[in-house]
Design a protein around this motif. Structure first.
Motif, short mmCIF file in Angstrom:
data_model
loop_
_atom_site.label_atom_id
_atom_site.label_comp_id
_atom_site.label_asym_id
_atom_site.label_seq_id
_atom_site.Cartn_x
_atom_site.Cartn_y
_atom_site.Cartn_z
N GLN A 70 0.84 -1.21 0.00
CA GLN A 70 0.00 0.00 0.00
C GLN A 70 0.87 1.26 0.00
O GLN A 70 0.66 2.19 -0.78
N SER A 96 -5.20 -7.57 -1.49
CA SER A 96 -6.36 -6.92 -2.14
C SER A 96 -6.77 -5.68 -1.36
O SER A 96 -7.02 -4.63 -1.94
N ARG A 97 -6.84 -5.83 -0.04
CA ARG A 97 -7.28 -4.69 0.79
C ARG A 97 -6.26 -3.56 0.73
O ARG A 97 -6.62 -2.39 0.66
N GLY A 100 -6.66 -1.81 -2.52
CA GLY A 100 -7.91 -1.05 -2.49
C GLY A 100 -7.75 0.25 -1.73
O GLY A 100 -8.21 1.32 -2.17
N MET A 101 -7.08 0.19 -0.59
CA MET A 101 -6.89 1.42 0.21
C MET A 101 -6.00 2.41 -0.52
O MET A 101 -6.27 3.61 -0.54
N ALA A 104 -7.97 4.18 -3.24
CA ALA A 104 -9.32 4.66 -2.87
C ALA A 104 -9.66 5.99 -3.55
O ALA A 104 -10.80 6.20 -3.94
N THR A 132 -13.21 -10.86 -1.73
CA THR A 132 -12.36 -9.74 -1.29
C THR A 132 -11.68 -9.08 -2.49
O THR A 132 -11.52 -7.86 -2.54
N GLU A 135 -14.36 -6.92 -4.14
CA GLU A 135 -14.72 -5.75 -3.31
C GLU A 135 -13.65 -4.67 -3.33
O GLU A 135 -13.95 -3.48 -3.30
N ASN A 136 -12.38 -5.09 -3.37
CA ASN A 136 -11.29 -4.13 -3.22
C ASN A 136 -10.60 -3.74 -4.51
O ASN A 136 -10.13 -2.61 -4.64
N ARG A 140 -12.64 -1.01 -7.99
CA ARG A 140 -11.92 0.23 -8.32
C ARG A 140 -11.42 0.23 -9.77
O ARG A 140 -10.73 1.15 -10.19
#
Ligand code: PLP
Length: 294
Positions: A70, A96-97, A100-101, A104, A132, A135-136, A140
């Motif tokens: 990230q 994935s998270r 995604g962050m 964002a 997941t 979603e992430n 996007r």
């Protein structure tokens, strides 16, 4: 660092590739960077996973720390004028998270190649957590580039022809509001067919009727090139689309150019002998043929 993409950042537009590392140089980040260079576009790279692989298969892989990933993405998009992000192998729900962050608030193009299995049939998702990933990362994305098995997995459906491909794509466009286009690569269809058809399915009016979007359908049919040297084809196709889209800003033009680039690259790679298994694409033989972007 807040990951906010300032599209007015000065300097040439660049691509950021986010994906797995293939030490044998055929797929993943290595294939992406070679593609961008051949197509004259500058790119950065954030590695999500280290894989242990060569031309004969993927033997294991290790996702990297999600926070580190990230931070790297944020660090690059806070500096360079990243207009296009290309995402390949993600490798775990945590990664994935993290992606995604980091994305964002990113307002540019996100071209997502939903890598689930290698062509030698090894799983490339640590926990198989499709939900997941959707979603992430899919949420996007502006452009999705699945092959037929990936489209089937993402829509939990069986695809037995043209109508099913369109229906599955419309379903995804209805569920993911940022998605503008889906490119379905036909190479995994019936291997006895001498023709391959690739599809570009575009949302007609963004947000017009999100439960069942109207779509424009473009198709490119071309002869199947019979070759063992197709390792990294999916990564290269999505990267070529990103590079051509950066250069033209046009989905149909970038689709047409990337299909044609892949045919040339597969043809030129067919006579190479690299490794003992499914040989890689020979990007280096394409240098100087494709023009550059300033
Ligand atoms: N390894 C990595 C890191 C990848 O990103 C991919 C595909 O995207 C593969 C392996 C599999 O490549 P292929 O299916 O062309 O063998």
């Amino acid at each position: 660092m807040n990951g906010k993409a300032d599209m007015k950042r000065p300097g040439s537009k660049v691509i950021l590739s986010i994906g797995g590392s293939d030490p044998s140089g055929g797929a993943g980040i290595q294939a992406d960077l070679k593609t961008f260079t051949v197509l004259g576009v500058y790119s950065g790279a954030v590695v999500t996973c280290i894989t242990v692989q060569n031309t004969t298969g993927v033997f294991s892989f290790q996702p990297l720390d999600a926070v580190l990933i990230q931070k790297q993405i944020e660090c690059v998009i806070n500096d360079l004028a990243v207009s296009h992000v290309k995402i390949g192998m993600v490798g775990s729900a945590e990664v994935s998270r993290g992606i995604g962050m980091a994305l964002a608030e990113f307002q540019g193009e996100v071209i997502f190649d939903p890598v689930l299995r290698s062509s030698t049939d090894q799983s490339l998702t640590a926990d198989g957590n499709l939900h997941t990933l959707c979603e992430n990362v899919l949420a996007r994305s502006t452009v999705l580039t699945p092959n037929l098995p990936e489209l089937a997995a993402l829509t939990a459906s069986e695809l037995s022809g043209h109508e099913d491909i369109i229906r599955a794509s419309v379903h995804l466009l209805g569920n993911f509001q940022r998605l503008r286009a889906i490119i379905v690569k036909g190479g995994h269809g019936d291997s006895k067919e001498s023709q391959i058809t690739d599809y570009l399915i575009c949302r007609k009016a963004p947000g017009a009727d999100d439960s069942f979007p109207n779509v424009d359908i473009h198709q490119q049919s071309h002869p199947r090139i019979h070759t063992r040297n197709d390792h990294g084809t999916g990564c290269t196709f999505a990267s070529a689309f990103a590079a051509f889209h950066l250069r033209s800003g046009d989905d149909t033009e970038a689709f047409r150019q990337s299909v044609s680039f892949m045919n040339d690259l597969l043809a030129i790679s067919a006579s190479c002998t690299l490794g003992h298994g499914k040989g890689p694409l020979a990007h280096h033989l394409m240098t100087g043929r494709q023009g550059t972007h300033p």
